[in-house]
Structure formats: C-alpha cells, structure tokens
Design an enzyme around this catalytic site. Structure first.
Site, short mmCIF file in Angstrom:
data_model
loop_
_atom_site.label_atom_id
_atom_site.label_comp_id
_atom_site.label_asym_id
_atom_site.label_seq_id
_atom_site.Cartn_x
_atom_site.Cartn_y
_atom_site.Cartn_z
N HIS A 138 0.84 -1.20 0.00
CA HIS A 138 0.00 0.00 0.00
C HIS A 138 0.88 1.25 0.00
O HIS A 138 2.00 1.25 0.52
CB HIS A 138 -0.92 0.01 1.22
CG HIS A 138 -1.99 -1.04 1.17
ND1 HIS A 138 -3.33 -0.75 1.25
CD2 HIS A 138 -1.92 -2.40 1.05
CE1 HIS A 138 -4.03 -1.88 1.18
NE2 HIS A 138 -3.18 -2.89 1.06
N HIS A 192 -3.21 -5.50 8.11
CA HIS A 192 -2.15 -4.50 7.99
C HIS A 192 -1.93 -3.80 9.33
O HIS A 192 -1.98 -2.58 9.44
CB HIS A 192 -2.48 -3.49 6.89
CG HIS A 192 -2.41 -4.07 5.51
ND1 HIS A 192 -1.23 -4.14 4.79
CD2 HIS A 192 -3.35 -4.63 4.74
CE1 HIS A 192 -1.47 -4.73 3.62
NE2 HIS A 192 -2.75 -5.04 3.57
N HIS A 213 -6.21 -11.50 4.94
CA HIS A 213 -4.95 -12.09 4.47
C HIS A 213 -4.14 -12.67 5.62
O HIS A 213 -3.06 -12.18 5.96
CB HIS A 213 -4.13 -11.08 3.68
CG HIS A 213 -4.87 -10.47 2.54
ND1 HIS A 213 -4.47 -9.29 1.93
CD2 HIS A 213 -5.98 -10.87 1.88
CE1 HIS A 213 -5.32 -9.00 0.96
NE2 HIS A 213 -6.25 -9.95 0.92
N ARG A 224 4.69 -15.64 23.93
CA ARG A 224 4.16 -14.74 24.96
C ARG A 224 3.26 -13.65 24.39
O ARG A 224 2.57 -12.98 25.15
CB ARG A 224 5.30 -14.10 25.76
CG ARG A 224 6.08 -15.12 26.60
CD ARG A 224 7.03 -14.43 27.57
NE ARG A 224 7.74 -15.42 28.37
CZ ARG A 224 8.90 -15.97 28.03
NH1 ARG A 224 9.48 -15.62 26.89
NH2 ARG A 224 9.49 -16.87 28.81
N ASP A 245 -1.59 -19.23 -2.59
CA ASP A 245 -0.82 -19.35 -3.82
C ASP A 245 0.51 -20.05 -3.61
O ASP A 245 1.27 -20.27 -4.56
CB ASP A 245 -0.60 -17.98 -4.47
CG ASP A 245 0.15 -17.01 -3.56
OD1 ASP A 245 0.42 -17.36 -2.39
OD2 ASP A 245 0.46 -15.89 -4.03
N GLY A 246 0.83 -20.41 -2.35
CA GLY A 246 2.11 -21.02 -2.05
C GLY A 246 3.23 -20.01 -1.95
O GLY A 246 4.37 -20.38 -1.63
N HIS A 248 2.49 -16.43 -0.65
CA HIS A 248 2.18 -15.59 0.51
C HIS A 248 2.28 -16.35 1.83
O HIS A 248 2.64 -15.77 2.86
CB HIS A 248 0.77 -14.99 0.37
CG HIS A 248 0.69 -13.84 -0.57
ND1 HIS A 248 0.77 -13.98 -1.92
CD2 HIS A 248 0.54 -12.50 -0.33
CE1 HIS A 248 0.67 -12.78 -2.49
NE2 HIS A 248 0.52 -11.87 -1.55
N ASP A 270 -6.75 -11.94 -3.83
CA ASP A 270 -5.98 -10.69 -3.81
C ASP A 270 -5.51 -10.36 -5.22
O ASP A 270 -4.40 -9.87 -5.44
CB ASP A 270 -4.79 -10.79 -2.86
CG ASP A 270 -4.27 -9.43 -2.39
OD1 ASP A 270 -5.08 -8.48 -2.37
OD2 ASP A 270 -3.09 -9.32 -2.08
N LEU A 303 5.85 -8.18 -2.18
CA LEU A 303 4.67 -8.79 -2.78
C LEU A 303 3.55 -7.76 -2.87
O LEU A 303 3.29 -7.01 -1.93
CB LEU A 303 4.18 -9.97 -1.93
CG LEU A 303 4.93 -11.30 -2.11
CD1 LEU A 303 4.46 -12.32 -1.07
CD2 LEU A 303 4.74 -11.86 -3.50
#
Length: 373
Positions: A138, A192, A213, A224, A245-246, A248, A270, A303
């Site tokens: 972003h 986020h 996500h 902890r 997707d393998g 992320h 996404d 990404l």
C-alpha cells in the site's frame, strides 16, 4: 417467456458443502429446481452430460482489486473477466487511496448494482486506515487515521450496499469507530496491523468479525504475544481470508491454520489488474507492479497482491496442503458467502434459490476450469 429447463447428469455435483455422486441437478434459468439421486430425478428439458466433470456453484472472491477502475463499466468488465476464471460473485477491492477515490468506488458499486451488473456482490475497502509499519504494497503516503467524514461515508455505504467489507488497523481506527461501523452493517476486518493480541480482542469485542490475508502484513504469533495471527487461530468469532498461492503463506502454515480453524477460513485471490490476461506489468498509484514467476511484486520485490485464481488456490490446498477437495471448494464458495451474508444461492446449490454454476474438469490432484457450462 418461460425460461428453459436444463438437467445436468454424468458427473459429481458439489453443493457448497459436499460432493454428491450419482446425482442430477435440474435448473430453470438460474433457479435450482431439484438436486437428487439420479435414479429419483427424471431428466427434463435440455440434458447436459458432464462427462465425468464436476459441477459446482460459482466461486465467491472478496479480493479483486479495482483501483484503476472505479466506474460501473470497468466494474462490468472486471466482473466478466473473473467470471471467466470461475468467480461468479466478487467484492471489488479498493486498496489504500484518497477519500475521493473511496467515495468514487462506493458510488461506482452503487451504480453497477442499480444497473444489474452481474457478479458484483458488494465492495471491499482495504485501507487507507492501516498501520504504516505494516503497509506492505500500500502507498504509505495515503495511509491515515479515520476521520469523522470517513466514518459517515462508510456507515452510509454499509446501510445501502449488500456487503461493505472494511479492512482497518487498530493503529488508525478506534474501538468506538469500529462499533459504529459494525452497527451500521459493515463487515469490519483487521489487517495491515502490528496490534497485540489483547488489542485485537478489544476490537473483536467492538465488532470486528474477520482478518484480512491471514499471516500477511500483521503481528505474528509468539509464545508470549500471540498477535493477530494468534487471535485469528484461537477465537471462533473471527473468520480469516487466506491467499493460497504457495507464495504468501507456506503450505505448512496453511495446514496448521486449517487444523486450528476448520470452519471459518476462506480463500481470497488478492487479484490485481493482470488477472486473466497475459500482461506482464501494470501501474498502481504511480508505481509499477511486475508479474514474475507467479508473483506480483513492486520494484523492490515486495509482494503486491497475487497472480492467482481460485481454481489454482483450491489445487494448492489439495495437492500441497493435503486437505480434501470438498473442504477446499467450500472455502471458495459457501464459507465466504456465509461470512458476507450473501443470498442463499450464492456459493451453494439449494432447491428454490438462484445460483450460478461452474464446470470443473477433474484431474488427480484437483480440478481445472475448462470454461462455461
């Protein structure tokens, strides 16, 4: 004019929860008339032999990015492109942008719904009220705290859109603001964020019901300090979207998450502007996003969304994570539809309800999408 009746036979039928063998499905237009064992359901109207393929309700995808297309005609084009990938209901997603751009996106979805654009289920606003430290791809120049005018705009949109999903971070939004959003009908999702576990629990109490996500751009789980990941995996009041997707998320992490939360994790692509195209790059907020080896990245390698469709996500879950096909398909259909409160026939095949269909070719480790019905 009476719509044509069609009967589907000769293949398995996934109803949103389980795969039915030796069954037949009778449709009239988009309405499900009957779903029953083949021996009990006489063929009627046009008969389609599936030839061993799998019939399923269309996918539901809550993560289709539309930052460069917040107008009704672009939404029509985007929905049609994703329909070709099997996602027959989408929540167009606007990631962090200006107040005016957010307002434009809301108005575009309102107009698209009024015009009957097929496949638009609502809207997802992912930002701009996030944590700068966890902004990911972003634009940090646009990340900001929620103000009164933002809250008024979002509450009004939540009241008249079928679904308004809003991803926020506790760093930029107060519990009282979340409570007001949830009270207006918004689906508030945490993402986020670097928020600790106790803070996440406070926001769950205020009305947040989802995590955006899972594992990505959020506080991780420590012995902890469980963080947002720990909250998502331990609290039944929180659903979570997963980019399978393998890239992320590692398959082992997905396996652990699905073991902890077998009912409330759903798939999301996404997906960005290149989905369903051969394009190698595009621009977002003035920055180039590159398509590289199944990944979408900024120039520095961060990404930036996923080069993914839901059929491939289902296959990753089946082949690499090791879950049953029924469960993977439910994560792309009935689970997100239930979370969003979409109409009964979306993401499921129920007699009396209207549904869209996709036909999946069977292969050893999962399905592939051959095209329309």
């Amino acid at each position: 004019m009476t719509e044509q009746i069609r009967t589907f036979v000769g293949g398995d039928i996934f109803d949103g929860q389980r795969t039915l063998t030796d069954h037949a499905l009778r449709m009239q237009g988009a309405k499900v008339l009957a779903l029953a064992p083949r021996a009990e359901l006489a063929t009627e109207g046009t008969v389609t032999d599936l030839g061993g393929d799998l019939l399923a309700p269309g996918y539901v995808d809550g993560g289709v990015m539309v930052n460069d297309g917040p107008n009704p005609e672009d939404l029509r084009r985007i929905a049609a492109a994703h329909r070709g990938l099997g996602a027959t209901t989408i929540l167009p997603t606007l990631i962090t942008d200006t107040y005016q751009h957010s307002r434009d996106a809301i108005e575009a979805v309102r107009a698209a719904l009024a015009a009957g654009v097929p496949g638009i289920g609502g809207l997802h606003l992912e930002g701009p009220h996030l944590s700068l430290a966890r902004k990911g791809a972003h634009d940090g120049r646009l990340v900001r705290r929620m103000e009164r005018r933002d809250l008024d705009m979002l509450c009004a949109a939540a009241a008249d859109l079928p679904v308004l999903m809003v991803t926020i971070a506790p760093e930029s939004v107060s519990p009282d603001q979340v409570a007001e959003l949830a009270g207006a009908g918004a689906l508030v999702s945490l993402g986020h964020t670097d928020a600790d576990y106790d803070t996440c629990m406070d926001y769950l109490e205020a009305g947040a019901r989802c995590v955006t996500h899972l594992f990505n751009a959020m506080s991780q789980m420590d012995k902890r300090e469980p963080g947002l990941v720990g909250a998502a995996l331990s609290e039944t009041g929180l659903a979570a979207g997963l980019i399978a997707d393998g890239e992320h998320v590692h398959p082992a992490a997905m396996r652990i998450a699905l073991g902890a939360r077998p009912e409330d994790i759903f798939l999301v692509t996404d997906a960005m502007a290149v989905a369903g195209t051969g394009d190698r790059s595009f621009r977002l907020n003035g920055r180039e996003i590159r398509r590289c080896d199944g990944r979408l990245v900024l120039a520095d390698g961060t990404l930036a969304g996923a080069d993914l469709d839901l059929t491939r996500a289902v296959n990753v879950l089946v082949a690499d994570v090791g879950i049953a096909l029924d469960r993977a398909l439910a994560m792309a259909t009935s689970v997100p539809a239930r979370l969003a409160g979409l109409p009964e026939g979306i993401g499921a095949l129920r007699p009396g309800a209207e549904s869209t269909l996709i036909r999946l070719a069977k292969r050893p480790h999962g399905p592939e999408l051959p095209g329309g019905i």
